[in-house]
Design a protein around this motif. Structure first.
Motif, PDB file in Angstrom:
ATOM      1  N   PRO A 238       0.741   9.607   8.624  1.00 37.25           N
ATOM      2  CA  PRO A 238       0.054   9.921   7.368  1.00 37.25           C
ATOM      3  C   PRO A 238      -1.368   9.375   7.300  1.00 37.25           C
ATOM      4  N   TYR A 239      -1.841   8.678   8.373  1.00 39.96           N
ATOM      5  CA  TYR A 239      -3.212   8.160   8.325  1.00 39.96           C
ATOM      6  C   TYR A 239      -3.755   8.054   9.752  1.00 39.96           C
ATOM      7  N   PRO A 240      -5.068   8.264   9.948  1.00 44.86           N
ATOM      8  CA  PRO A 240      -5.624   8.332  11.302  1.00 44.86           C
ATOM      9  C   PRO A 240      -5.646   7.004  12.029  1.00 44.86           C
ATOM     10  N   GLU A 241      -5.593   5.889  11.290  1.00 44.69           N
ATOM     11  CA  GLU A 241      -5.748   4.586  11.929  1.00 44.69           C
ATOM     12  C   GLU A 241      -4.523   4.150  12.728  1.00 44.69           C
ATOM     13  N   TYR A 242      -3.409   4.874  12.588  1.00 49.44           N
ATOM     14  CA  TYR A 242      -2.270   4.478  13.418  1.00 49.44           C
ATOM     15  C   TYR A 242      -2.449   4.942  14.862  1.00 49.44           C
ATOM     16  N   SER A 243      -2.817   6.188  15.055  1.00 42.63           N
ATOM     17  CA  SER A 243      -2.887   6.745  16.409  1.00 42.63           C
ATOM     18  C   SER A 243      -4.258   7.303  16.754  1.00 42.63           C
TER      19      SER A 243
ATOM     20  N   LEU B 138       0.820  -1.214   0.000  1.00 47.38           N
ATOM     21  CA  LEU B 138       0.000   0.000   0.000  1.00 47.38           C
ATOM     22  C   LEU B 138       0.852   1.261   0.000  1.00 47.38           C
ATOM     23  N   TRP B 139       1.892   1.297   0.857  1.00 49.64           N
ATOM     24  CA  TRP B 139       2.643   2.535   1.043  1.00 49.64           C
ATOM     25  C   TRP B 139       3.838   2.665   0.117  1.00 49.64           C
ATOM     26  N   LEU B 140       4.597   1.604  -0.070  1.00 46.56           N
ATOM     27  CA  LEU B 140       5.828   1.724  -0.846  1.00 46.56           C
ATOM     28  C   LEU B 140       5.644   1.424  -2.324  1.00 46.56           C
ATOM     29  N   VAL B 141       4.812   0.442  -2.635  1.00 44.02           N
ATOM     30  CA  VAL B 141       4.637   0.074  -4.042  1.00 44.02           C
ATOM     31  C   VAL B 141       3.601   0.974  -4.704  1.00 44.02           C
ATOM     32  N   ARG B 142       2.425   1.099  -4.092  1.00 44.77           N
ATOM     33  CA  ARG B 142       1.358   1.874  -4.723  1.00 44.77           C
ATOM     34  C   ARG B 142       1.555   3.382  -4.550  1.00 44.77           C
ATOM     35  N   ASP B 143       1.807   3.825  -3.321  1.00 42.11           N
ATOM     36  CA  ASP B 143       1.894   5.276  -3.078  1.00 42.11           C
ATOM     37  C   ASP B 143       3.246   5.831  -3.520  1.00 42.11           C
ATOM     38  N   VAL B 144       4.330   5.423  -2.863  1.00 45.48           N
ATOM     39  CA  VAL B 144       5.639   5.963  -3.210  1.00 45.48           C
ATOM     40  C   VAL B 144       6.048   5.561  -4.621  1.00 45.48           C
ATOM     41  N   GLY B 145       5.844   4.275  -4.964  1.00 43.75           N
ATOM     42  CA  GLY B 145       6.279   3.788  -6.268  1.00 43.75           C
ATOM     43  C   GLY B 145       5.340   4.094  -7.410  1.00 43.75           C
TER      44      GLY B 145
ATOM     45  N   GLY C 223      10.905   4.174   6.502  1.00 41.46           N
ATOM     46  CA  GLY C 223      11.102   3.991   7.935  1.00 41.46           C
ATOM     47  C   GLY C 223       9.828   3.547   8.630  1.00 41.46           C
ATOM     48  N   MET C 224       8.692   4.064   8.194  1.00 40.32           N
ATOM     49  CA  MET C 224       7.412   3.655   8.768  1.00 40.32           C
ATOM     50  C   MET C 224       7.175   2.166   8.529  1.00 40.32           C
ATOM     51  N   ILE C 225       7.512   1.687   7.330  1.00 39.83           N
ATOM     52  CA  ILE C 225       7.306   0.276   7.010  1.00 39.83           C
ATOM     53  C   ILE C 225       8.306  -0.601   7.748  1.00 39.83           C
ATOM     54  N   VAL C 226       9.543  -0.151   7.891  1.00 38.99           N
ATOM     55  CA  VAL C 226      10.512  -0.894   8.720  1.00 38.99           C
ATOM     56  C   VAL C 226       9.961  -1.071  10.128  1.00 38.99           C
ATOM     57  N   GLN C 227       9.479   0.024  10.720  1.00 41.94           N
ATOM     58  CA  GLN C 227       8.946  -0.055  12.075  1.00 41.94           C
ATOM     59  C   GLN C 227       7.708  -0.935  12.132  1.00 41.94           C
ATOM     60  N   HIS C 228       6.851  -0.837  11.120  1.00 43.76           N
ATOM     61  CA  HIS C 228       5.640  -1.652  11.098  1.00 43.76           C
ATOM     62  C   HIS C 228       5.984  -3.136  11.081  1.00 43.76           C
ATOM     63  N   GLU C 229       6.923  -3.539  10.231  1.00 44.71           N
ATOM     64  CA  GLU C 229       7.275  -4.965  10.179  1.00 44.71           C
ATOM     65  C   GLU C 229       7.912  -5.414  11.490  1.00 44.71           C
ATOM     66  N   GLN C 230       8.774  -4.583  12.063  1.00 47.17           N
ATOM     67  CA  GLN C 230       9.394  -4.960  13.326  1.00 47.17           C
ATOM     68  C   GLN C 230       8.363  -5.039  14.456  1.00 47.17           C
ATOM     69  N   GLN C 231       7.354  -4.176  14.431  1.00 45.84           N
ATOM     70  CA  GLN C 231       6.296  -4.260  15.436  1.00 45.84           C
ATOM     71  C   GLN C 231       5.517  -5.565  15.292  1.00 45.84           C
ATOM     72  N   HIS C 232       5.252  -5.970  14.057  1.00 41.01           N
ATOM     73  CA  HIS C 232       4.566  -7.250  13.867  1.00 41.01           C
ATOM     74  C   HIS C 232       5.476  -8.422  14.200  1.00 41.01           C
TER      75      HIS C 232
ATOM     76  N   ALA D 197      10.035   9.512  13.534  1.00 40.04           N
ATOM     77  CA  ALA D 197       9.078   9.475  14.633  1.00 40.04           C
ATOM     78  C   ALA D 197       7.661   9.467  14.078  1.00 40.04           C
ATOM     79  N   LEU D 198       6.774   8.769  14.757  1.00 38.53           N
ATOM     80  CA  LEU D 198       5.389   8.654  14.315  1.00 38.53           C
ATOM     81  C   LEU D 198       4.570   9.816  14.852  1.00 38.53           C
ATOM     82  N   ASP D 199       3.372   9.970  14.321  1.00 37.09           N
ATOM     83  CA  ASP D 199       2.627  11.205  14.609  1.00 37.09           C
ATOM     84  C   ASP D 199       2.327  11.387  16.081  1.00 37.09           C
ATOM     85  N   ASN D 200       2.111  10.287  16.834  1.00 38.36           N
ATOM     86  CA  ASN D 200       1.763  10.453  18.243  1.00 38.36           C
ATOM     87  C   ASN D 200       2.932  10.903  19.105  1.00 38.36           C
TER      88      ASN D 200
END
Length: 457
Positions: free
Chosen positions: A395-400, A74-81, A148-157, A208-211
């Motif tokens: 960049p989206y409300p569903e994170y925080s 969603l973020w790296l392939v569709r949006d950024v790419g 960086g957001m995706i790196v953190q997301h994968e590490q959180q999972h 850093a994330l939005d929160n």
């Protein structure tokens, strides 16, 4: 399966001085480090374990695997790419807001081989996007934020999947060396944090994330905070003193939960005669007295603190104790300074599969002498989950944003299962106060009484 020893983060803190190519190299290394850990966690078990639901609190491991790929697409392939979707028909399956964890096992998920092929294809195209992106310009790509957001997301999972491994039944499948022994225990049991303002949050941490934003000044009265997390030995004293049988130590909600849940000790503890044992990733072993206690919920932490004549710290108190350098008045990135974590400074990255004993990381102490505030165990605070003054969604409300104001308590500091790329002293975690399958512990604080002298004695 042996856990791969992660090295320190390449380079130092991101800054405007980073060249585009060196930033690309760093991002690629961090993406691969996260994926290597994902492979360890998903290849350690057979397909039956991958698709099973080991607890209604957790997703099947195969869901987490494909969800990591879905977010990356969603973020790296569709949006950024700017590329066409690879598997748009599965977007809903891996949307965490459409399906509860308990229901995900019933979904028509990608099977393990399909999930692995999908995340590999996504990664190939994400690296193409990395090579083509200027990593400058619009806010989403500035200094590689989306990556960086995706790196953190994968590490959180990955940490979530590690929690699932702790909940699964069966023989051990993950292996790692023990943590270092205590080198220099804190000189005192608790530390005085002087009254005064400090800067909480950040405006300068590029990933850093939005929160965590914006930076803002918070003025606190003096308080004392434990120099180290509460240990298993100290917590066992509370249990053995009848702490779970005496409602005096528990809040009304906490006591109701203790009774309803039948809580008698931290999760995964069991008593045999005079000895407490714990189950850790399939290994049954005596509870190590010197390690920070782990797998306690907020209500258990709160009850212990009351029994000990103390309280839990607020989120602001925790951050000030971790970051504030009284000699300069500056707030640091980490307790030890601005340099990235290393194995000598903190227990992070699934390196040891358990907390380290108190005193194992003297070089990681804060300027005030507070130890092990990053790594080992997430630490409960009394604070609810709320935005900072001036918060804005990005960049989206569903994170925080969608979670603000709910029935949550903030946790700080990360655990032995948190990767260095996904933690800093401003990082904010949150969960329901009844949760204890996470790698959660705590330290206590107390007020400084007026007129008690310069040390608050």
């Amino acid at each position: 399966m042996t856990v791969t020893e992660p090295g320190p983060l390449p380079g130092g803190p991101l800054s405007d001085e980073w060249g585009t190519e060196s930033l690309r190299t760093r991002v690629a290394e961090l993406l691969e480090r996260a994926r290597a850990r994902t492979r360890v966690l998903t290849e350690a078990v057979d397909e039956a374990d991958l698709v099973a639901q080991h607890s209604p609190l957790m997703s099947p491991l195969v869901w987490d695997l494909a969800h990591v790929g879905s977010q990356e697409e969603l973020w790296l392939v569709r949006d950024v790419g700017g590329r066409e979707p690879l598997r748009p028909e599965i977007d809903g399956l891996y949307d965490a807001f459409q399906h509860s964890r308990a229901s995900r096992v019933e979904l028509p998920l990608l099977d393990p081989s399909e999930a692995r092929a999908y995340v590999a294809e996504v990664r190939e195209k994400a690296l193409d996007a990395l090579g083509a992106s200027p990593l400058r310009g619009r806010r989403l790509v500035e200094q590689g934020f989306a990556f960086g957001m995706i790196v953190q997301h994968e590490q959180q999972h990955d940490e979530t999947m590690l929690s699932t491994h702790q909940l699964r039944a069966g023989p051990p499948v993950l292996h790692a060396p023990p943590p270092p022994a205590a080198a220099a225990s804190p000189a005192v049991a608790e530390v005085l944090v002087p009254a005064g303002p400090f800067t909480m949050g950040t405006d300068t941490e590029p990933w850093a994330l939005d929160n965590e934003r914006p930076a803002h000044v918070v003025d606190l009265p003096a308080f004392r905070i434990d120099a180290a997390p509460v240990t298993n030995g100290a917590y066992a004293a509370f249990v053995d003193a009848g702490g779970y049988d005496d409602p005096r130590w528990w809040s009304e909600r906490g006591w109701a939960h203790r009774v309803e849940g039948g809580l008698v000790a931290p999760q995964f503890w069991e008593r045999d005669g005079d000895t407490w044992w714990r189950r850790r990733f399939g290994v049954l072993e005596p509870v190590p007295a010197a390690e920070p206690v782990c797998h306690v919920c907020f209500f258990e932490a709160e009850a212990y603190a009351t029994w000990a004549g103390k309280r839990l710290p607020t989120e602001a108190e925790w951050e000030k104790a971790a970051r504030c350098d009284p000699s300069t008045g500056r707030s640091r990135r980490f307790p030890w300074g601005d340099d990235e974590p290393t194995p000598a400074l903190a227990n992070l990255g699934q390196r040891h599969l358990q907390p380290a004993p108190v005193g194992a990381y003297p070089a990681g102490a804060s300027p005030l002498g507070v130890h092990q505030m990053v790594g080992d165990v997430w630490e409960w605070t009394t604070s609810g989950w709320h935005p900072y003054p001036g918060f804005s969604v990005f960049p989206y409300p569903e994170y925080s944003q969608v979670f603000f104001g709910g029935d949550y308590r903030v946790l700080r500091g990360g655990s032995f299962g948190t990767d260095a790329a996904a933690i800093r002293s401003t990082f904010r975690n949150w969960d329901h106060p009844i949760r204890r399958q996470i790698f959660s512990g705590f330290r206590c604080a107390r007020n400084v009484e007026p007129g008690s002298g310069p040390e608050g004695a």
